[in-house]
Design an enzyme around this catalytic site. Structure first.
Site, PDB file in Angstrom:
ATOM      1  N   ARG A  74       7.175  -7.706 -17.475  1.00  0.00           N
ATOM      2  CA  ARG A  74       7.389  -7.289 -18.863  1.00  0.00           C
ATOM      3  C   ARG A  74       8.803  -6.789 -19.147  1.00  0.00           C
ATOM      4  O   ARG A  74       9.204  -6.728 -20.322  1.00  0.00           O
ATOM      5  CB  ARG A  74       6.372  -6.208 -19.235  1.00  0.00           C
ATOM      6  N   ILE A 103      -2.924  -5.039 -21.825  1.00  0.00           N
ATOM      7  CA  ILE A 103      -4.189  -4.783 -21.127  1.00  0.00           C
ATOM      8  C   ILE A 103      -4.556  -5.914 -20.172  1.00  0.00           C
ATOM      9  O   ILE A 103      -5.487  -5.781 -19.365  1.00  0.00           O
ATOM     10  CB  ILE A 103      -5.322  -4.554 -22.157  1.00  0.00           C
ATOM     11  N   ARG A 109      -4.802  -5.482 -15.384  1.00  0.00           N
ATOM     12  CA  ARG A 109      -6.099  -4.808 -15.276  1.00  0.00           C
ATOM     13  C   ARG A 109      -6.146  -3.746 -14.174  1.00  0.00           C
ATOM     14  O   ARG A 109      -7.186  -3.125 -13.981  1.00  0.00           O
ATOM     15  CB  ARG A 109      -7.193  -5.861 -15.046  1.00  0.00           C
ATOM     16  N   ALA A 166     -11.287   3.692 -32.762  1.00  0.00           N
ATOM     17  CA  ALA A 166     -11.443   3.532 -34.209  1.00  0.00           C
ATOM     18  C   ALA A 166     -12.910   3.532 -34.616  1.00  0.00           C
ATOM     19  O   ALA A 166     -13.222   3.394 -35.802  1.00  0.00           O
ATOM     20  CB  ALA A 166     -10.774   2.235 -34.659  1.00  0.00           C
ATOM     21  N   ASP A 202      -0.812   3.085 -10.386  1.00  0.00           N
ATOM     22  CA  ASP A 202      -0.017   3.389  -9.197  1.00  0.00           C
ATOM     23  C   ASP A 202       1.293   2.617  -9.242  1.00  0.00           C
ATOM     24  O   ASP A 202       1.455   1.658  -9.999  1.00  0.00           O
ATOM     25  CB  ASP A 202      -0.806   3.109  -7.909  1.00  0.00           C
ATOM     26  N   LEU A 203       2.238   3.024  -8.394  1.00  0.00           N
ATOM     27  CA  LEU A 203       3.592   2.478  -8.462  1.00  0.00           C
ATOM     28  C   LEU A 203       3.640   0.998  -8.101  1.00  0.00           C
ATOM     29  O   LEU A 203       4.415   0.238  -8.696  1.00  0.00           O
ATOM     30  CB  LEU A 203       4.520   3.279  -7.548  1.00  0.00           C
ATOM     31  N   THR A 235       0.795  -1.235   0.000  1.00  0.00           N
ATOM     32  CA  THR A 235       0.000   0.000   0.000  1.00  0.00           C
ATOM     33  C   THR A 235       0.828   1.286   0.000  1.00  0.00           C
ATOM     34  O   THR A 235       0.411   2.264  -0.637  1.00  0.00           O
ATOM     35  CB  THR A 235      -0.987   0.011   1.192  1.00  0.00           C
TER      36      THR A 235
END
Length: 300
Positions: free
Chosen positions: A221, A109, A112, A121, A210-211, A87
């Protein structure tokens, strides 16, 4: 980037605002700067909130006396990271503008825990921009990892694949333009015509996170095993975060990016090895996949 986008960014960078809120000098240098990624993509910081001190301030409110043994902010942040306290890191946020291929966006994505607003588009016409890999990045399917790449393609096969990627993307976009055109016809609705566009076309979004959740994204990633096309975005973000919250990023780099996690069975095997026992996959109690990953950790 288009000349209009570049002019917009330069205008934003030329402005300065007086504020009483905490700012991070390292992040201030990144604001509104677009950093190129892949052939047509980029990331740029739109806004941010908090810094290293916001993390420790929140931690001391939350944990009170329990943190007094930690005498400085860097030490406290390392303690929080080491013991998986989440937190306090949620007190910092960042908003990014990202331009990326659609197939990378679909992978992205899956994380989430962020706020996202993507270029539509349905209302607008996508640009004729496609991600075409460099020849060195074309690789065969891995024989040991269903999600990974193996040896690089070469010669005629590599040239043929690149030609197909360019030709198919160009043909699909030509048909997209022809379908939505109202020159001598009604023209297909944009929301329907977009279905014919390839997954390597570029999209854009604003992504606010958030961090704590950003670190989770980067741990997966920016890892060497992540797909290259998303890893380069993560690495560009890492360079920004390192300047924004240097203490937190150093702890993240040490305990998450550079650290390893072992199962109880793995710890047991490691202790047996340190005691001089010869441990094999058969005597470890691990599956072949677990043993391969464990040995990868042990041998580096």
């Amino acid at each position: 980037m288009t000349p209009e986008q570049k002019a917009e960014i330069e205008a934003a960078r030329a402005q300065s605002h007086q504020t009483r809120r905490a700012t991070a000098p390292g992040m201030e240098t990144h604001l509104y700067t677009a950093y190129p990624v892949l052939d047509h993509g980029f990331i740029r910081v739109i806004d941010y909130m908090g810094d290293d001190s916001a993390i420790t301030q929140a931690a001391r409110v939350s944990y009170g006396r329990g943190t007094k043994a930690v005498s400085n902010d860097e030490g406290l942040i390392r303690y929080l990271m080491r013991h998986w306290h989440s937190t306090p890191f949620e007190m910092c946020e960042i908003k990014l503008h990202v331009k990326l291929p659609v197939f990378v966006a679909r992978q992205w994505i899956r994380h989430r825990t962020a706020n996202v607003n993507e270029y539509s588009a349905r209302y607008s016409i996508l640009d004729r921009e496609f991600y075409i890999p460099a020849a060195d990045d074309l690789a065969a399917q891995s024989t040991v990892n269903n999600q990974g790449r193996g040896a690089a393609l070469s010669g005629e096969e590599a040239a043929r694949v690149l030609d197909w990627l360019r030709d198919d993307a160009t043909r699909a976009y030509d048909h997209y333009e022809a379908m939505i055109s109202q020159d001598g016809q009604q023209g297909l609705a944009r929301e329907l015509a977009r279905m014919n566009l390839p997954a390597n076309i570029y999209t854009q979004w604003y992504w606010k996170v958030d961090l704590h959740n950003l670190f989770h994204f980067l741990r997966l990633r920016a890892d060497a095993h992540a797909q290259m096309e998303i890893r380069v975005y993560a690495e560009a973000i890492c360079a920004v975060v390192k300047d924004w919250v240097p203490f937190a990023y150093a702890a993240f780099e040490d305990y998450r990016l550079g650290g390893v996690s072992l199962s109880a069975r793995g710890v047991e095997c490691l202790r047996r090895m340190l005691a001089g026992e010869e441990v094999t996959q058969e005597s470890s109690g691990m599956s072949k996949g677990e043993w391969r990953e464990f040995m990868g950790v042990i041998n580096g």
